[in-house]
Design a protein around this motif. Structure first.
Motif, PDB file in Angstrom:
ATOM      1  N   PHE A  43       0.869  -1.114   0.032  1.00 40.27           N
ATOM      2  CA  PHE A  43       0.067  -0.083  -0.081  1.00 40.27           C
ATOM      3  C   PHE A  43       0.869   1.182  -0.083  1.00 40.27           C
ATOM      4  O   PHE A  43       1.818   1.468   0.761  1.00 40.27           O
ATOM      5  CB  PHE A  43      -0.915  -0.127   1.209  1.00 40.27           C
ATOM      6  CG  PHE A  43      -2.046  -1.072   1.036  1.00 40.27           C
ATOM      7  CD1 PHE A  43      -1.783  -2.242   1.257  1.00 40.27           C
ATOM      8  CD2 PHE A  43      -3.327  -0.612   0.955  1.00 40.27           C
ATOM      9  CE1 PHE A  43      -2.893  -3.460   1.162  1.00 40.27           C
ATOM     10  CE2 PHE A  43      -4.505  -1.598   0.860  1.00 40.27           C
ATOM     11  CZ  PHE A  43      -4.191  -2.738   1.039  1.00 40.27           C
ATOM     12  N   TYR A  48       3.243   8.097   1.304  1.00 41.79           N
ATOM     13  CA  TYR A  48       3.999   6.887   1.431  1.00 41.79           C
ATOM     14  C   TYR A  48       4.387   6.521  -0.248  1.00 41.79           C
ATOM     15  O   TYR A  48       4.936   5.569  -0.242  1.00 41.79           O
ATOM     16  CB  TYR A  48       3.346   5.851   2.238  1.00 41.79           C
ATOM     17  CG  TYR A  48       3.261   5.958   3.590  1.00 41.79           C
ATOM     18  CD1 TYR A  48       2.841   6.833   4.367  1.00 41.79           C
ATOM     19  CD2 TYR A  48       3.949   4.967   4.418  1.00 41.79           C
ATOM     20  CE1 TYR A  48       3.060   7.277   5.505  1.00 41.79           C
ATOM     21  CE2 TYR A  48       4.136   4.962   5.957  1.00 41.79           C
ATOM     22  CZ  TYR A  48       3.749   6.197   6.414  1.00 41.79           C
ATOM     23  OH  TYR A  48       3.743   6.277   7.744  1.00 41.79           O
ATOM     24  N   HIS A 223      -2.596  -1.289  16.619  1.00 45.24           N
ATOM     25  CA  HIS A 223      -3.520  -0.998  15.222  1.00 45.24           C
ATOM     26  C   HIS A 223      -3.639  -2.550  14.745  1.00 45.24           C
ATOM     27  O   HIS A 223      -3.967  -3.535  15.661  1.00 45.24           O
ATOM     28  CB  HIS A 223      -2.845  -0.350  14.464  1.00 45.24           C
ATOM     29  CG  HIS A 223      -2.731   1.093  15.196  1.00 45.24           C
ATOM     30  ND1 HIS A 223      -1.017   1.275  15.237  1.00 45.24           N
ATOM     31  CD2 HIS A 223      -3.275   2.031  15.850  1.00 45.24           C
ATOM     32  CE1 HIS A 223      -1.370   2.587  16.052  1.00 45.24           C
ATOM     33  NE2 HIS A 223      -2.521   2.938  16.276  1.00 45.24           N
ATOM     34  N   ARG A 282       3.982  11.501   7.979  1.00 45.17           N
ATOM     35  CA  ARG A 282       2.526  11.476   8.546  1.00 45.17           C
ATOM     36  C   ARG A 282       1.965  12.726   8.897  1.00 45.17           C
ATOM     37  O   ARG A 282       1.123  12.972   9.832  1.00 45.17           O
ATOM     38  CB  ARG A 282       2.868  10.622  10.025  1.00 45.17           C
ATOM     39  CG  ARG A 282       2.992   9.262   9.439  1.00 45.17           C
ATOM     40  CD  ARG A 282       3.290   8.373  10.676  1.00 45.17           C
ATOM     41  NE  ARG A 282       3.222   6.979  10.674  1.00 45.17           N
ATOM     42  CZ  ARG A 282       3.678   6.128  11.681  1.00 45.17           C
ATOM     43  NH1 ARG A 282       3.773   6.710  12.762  1.00 45.17           N
ATOM     44  NH2 ARG A 282       3.739   4.807  11.393  1.00 45.17           N
TER      45      ARG A 282
HETATM   46  C1  LIG Z   1       7.649  -2.814  10.831  1.00 47.52           C
HETATM   47  C2  LIG Z   1       6.239  -2.802  11.487  1.00 47.52           C
HETATM   48  O1  LIG Z   1       6.012  -3.505  12.631  1.00 47.52           O
HETATM   49  N1  LIG Z   1       5.200  -2.367  10.966  1.00 47.52           N
HETATM   50  C3  LIG Z   1       4.017  -2.304  11.485  1.00 47.52           C
HETATM   51  C4  LIG Z   1       3.975  -1.018  12.431  1.00 47.52           C
HETATM   52  O2  LIG Z   1       4.562   0.168  11.840  1.00 47.52           O
HETATM   53  P1  LIG Z   1       5.034   1.144  10.994  1.00 47.52           P
HETATM   54  O3  LIG Z   1       5.306   2.459  11.931  1.00 47.52           O
HETATM   55  O4  LIG Z   1       6.099   0.843  10.013  1.00 47.52           O
HETATM   56  O5  LIG Z   1       3.765   1.770  10.134  1.00 47.52           O
HETATM   57  P2  LIG Z   1       3.786   2.617   8.571  1.00 47.52           P
HETATM   58  O6  LIG Z   1       3.996   3.881   9.104  1.00 47.52           O
HETATM   59  O7  LIG Z   1       4.803   1.768   7.850  1.00 47.52           O
HETATM   60  O8  LIG Z   1       2.161   2.119   8.134  1.00 47.52           O
HETATM   61  C5  LIG Z   1       1.861   0.730   7.788  1.00 47.52           C
HETATM   62  C6  LIG Z   1       1.775   0.858   6.185  1.00 47.52           C
HETATM   63  O9  LIG Z   1       0.389   1.454   5.883  1.00 47.52           O
HETATM   64  C7  LIG Z   1       0.789   2.099   4.455  1.00 47.52           C
HETATM   65  N2  LIG Z   1       0.323   3.295   4.620  1.00 47.52           N
HETATM   66  C8  LIG Z   1       0.265   4.245   6.101  1.00 47.52           C
HETATM   67  C9  LIG Z   1      -0.037   5.435   6.470  1.00 47.52           C
HETATM   68  C10 LIG Z   1       0.028   6.322   5.085  1.00 47.52           C
HETATM   69  O10 LIG Z   1      -0.130   7.542   4.911  1.00 47.52           O
HETATM   70  N3  LIG Z   1       0.168   5.539   3.900  1.00 47.52           N
HETATM   71  C11 LIG Z   1       0.234   4.509   3.756  1.00 47.52           C
HETATM   72  O11 LIG Z   1       0.401   3.684   2.780  1.00 47.52           O
HETATM   73  C12 LIG Z   1       2.085   2.020   4.258  1.00 47.52           C
HETATM   74  O12 LIG Z   1       2.158   0.626   3.292  1.00 47.52           O
HETATM   75  C13 LIG Z   1       2.815   1.506   5.640  1.00 47.52           C
HETATM   76  O13 LIG Z   1       4.041   0.989   5.301  1.00 47.52           O
HETATM   77  O14 LIG Z   1       2.835  -0.858  12.913  1.00 47.52           O
HETATM   78  C14 LIG Z   1       1.850  -0.383  11.924  1.00 47.52           C
HETATM   79  C15 LIG Z   1       0.524   0.092  12.919  1.00 47.52           C
HETATM   80  O15 LIG Z   1       0.744   0.465  13.952  1.00 47.52           O
HETATM   81  C16 LIG Z   1       1.692  -1.626  10.951  1.00 47.52           C
HETATM   82  O16 LIG Z   1       1.142  -2.698  11.902  1.00 47.52           O
HETATM   83  C17 LIG Z   1       2.905  -1.903  10.371  1.00 47.52           C
HETATM   84  O17 LIG Z   1       2.610  -3.105   9.622  1.00 47.52           O
END
Ligand SMILES: CC(=O)N[C@H]1[C@@H](OP(=O)(O)OP(=O)(O)OC[C@H]2O[C@@H](n3ccc(=O)[nH]c3=O)[C@H](O)[C@@H]2O)O[C@H](CO)[C@H](O)[C@@H]1O
Ligand SMILES: [Mn+2]
Length: 304
Positions: A43, A48, A223, A282
């Motif tokens: 996604f 992103y 989440h 974000r």
């Molecule tokens: C490495 C790891 O453990 N990753 C998890 C962690 O965070 P992360 O802090 O790595 O979350 P993140 O910011 O990467 O968001 C998860 C994913 O959602 C998608 N995205 C999100 C926001 C946006 O504006 N646009 C978009 O496309 C994108 O594919 C992203 O990789 O926690 C998240 C929820 O708290 C998810 O469970 C992630 O899978």
């Protein structure tokens, strides 16, 4: 090289995949003879989208090389998806999804979208699904050794520590709640997958649990990841990927590995998280910036 010091089987006898535990030539031959097609879902919503080029370019080099691959890119901006030259047998499918104001909702709604598309088209197009975060890059081989009817990946931050320290949701009111003495592993939501029917069941159950929490004005601490952990506790994965498949950035990884003693056991760093500049990435409607989310807000990658 064998690794006597790492667990290679779960208590329910599922393999834990580490370098040295599999013969890739034999596995490649097996899956090629089955003419297997692997779907990789990712996604890229709102800002992103900037991660896609790195993600896809490194996937072309390290992900399922020699096998048929469909990239399913879910985005709110189909026109801005980079067009990458793909190897033979690989294609990209761009699918439009809606955006949400909060990043947490974008992250959690992946469960709904994957479940809908599994039922509507993935089952006709691929044998296995691999579902990953986009703020990642491949650094080394990730191949058919990961495939199994249901697989999860160990979160490197919680490897080999007591389950009482796992950041599970503890609120008994939440559908994601796990009691203090329960749990096997802490899995990352950034890398899971399996056969299409199994991924359908998982994503549908997680989405329903998320919706039930929402109706009760509850949001699980991590989440979708909290709900994934609850699901995998009651539906044991048939394969578990070691932290080789989910590490932090090169620099961070060394620090991290030393801290956890992972450097001695992670022989190959295959798939790594990128350090995000949180205020850039974000900076959206309704999301307050927290203390840990600093940055100058002008670049996707953190400068520190
Ligand atoms: C490495 C790891 O453990 N990753 C998890 C962690 O965070 P992360 O802090 O790595 O979350 P993140 O910011 O990467 O968001 C998860 C994913 O959602 C998608 N995205 C999100 C926001 C946006 O504006 N646009 C978009 O496309 C994108 O594919 C992203 O990789 O926690 C998240 C929820 O708290 C998810 O469970 C992630 O899978
Ligand atoms: Mn991420």
């Amino acid at each position: 090289d064998t690794q006597p010091d790492v667990p290679v089987l779960t208590p329910w006898l599922a393999p834990i995949v580490w370098e040295g535990t599999f013969n890739i030539d034999l596995l490649d031959e097996h899956f090629q003879s089955q003419n297997v097609t692997i779907g990789l879902t990712v996604f890229a919503v709102k800002r992103y989208i900037c991660y896609l080029t790195m993600f896809l370019q490194t996937a072309e080099i390290h992900f399922m090389v020699g096998h048929r691959v469909n990239y399913y890119v879910f985005t709110d901006q189909p026109d801005n998806v980079p067009r990458i030259l793909l190897q033979k047998g690989r294609q990209m499918v761009i699918l439009k999804v809606q955006s949400y104001a909060r990043w947490q909702d974008i992250s959690m709604r992946r469960m709904e979208t994957i479940s809908i598309f599994s039922q509507e088209r993935f089952h006709r197009e691929v044998n296995y699904l691999v579902c990953v975060d986009v703020d990642m890059k491949f650094r080394d081989h990730v191949g058919v050794e990961i495939l199994s009817s249901l697989f999860g990946t160990l979160h490197p931050g919680y490897y080999a520590i007591g389950k009482q320290f796992f950041p599970y949701e503890r609120n008994p009111q939440s559908q994601a709640s796990i009691l203090e003495n329960e749990g096997d592993f802490y899995y990352t939501a950034a890398f899971f997958g399996g056969s299409v029917p199994e991924v359908y069941r998982l994503t549908k159950a997680c989405h329903q649990a998320i919706m039930m929490d929402q109706a009760n004005h509850i949001e699980a601490v991590w989440h979708d990841e909290s709900h994934l952990n609850k699901y995998l506790l009651y539906h044991k994965p048939t394969k578990v990927l070691s932290p080789e498949y989910m590490c932090h950035t090169a620099e961070e990884c060394i620090w991290f590995q030393n801290k956890r003693g992972l450097s001695t056991i992670v022989k190959r760093v295959r798939f790594v998280t990128l350090q995000k500049n949180m205020s850039y990435i974000r900076t959206d409607e309704g999301s307050a910036q927290t203390g840990s989310e600093k940055g100058n807000g002008s670049q996707p990658y953190s400068s520190s």
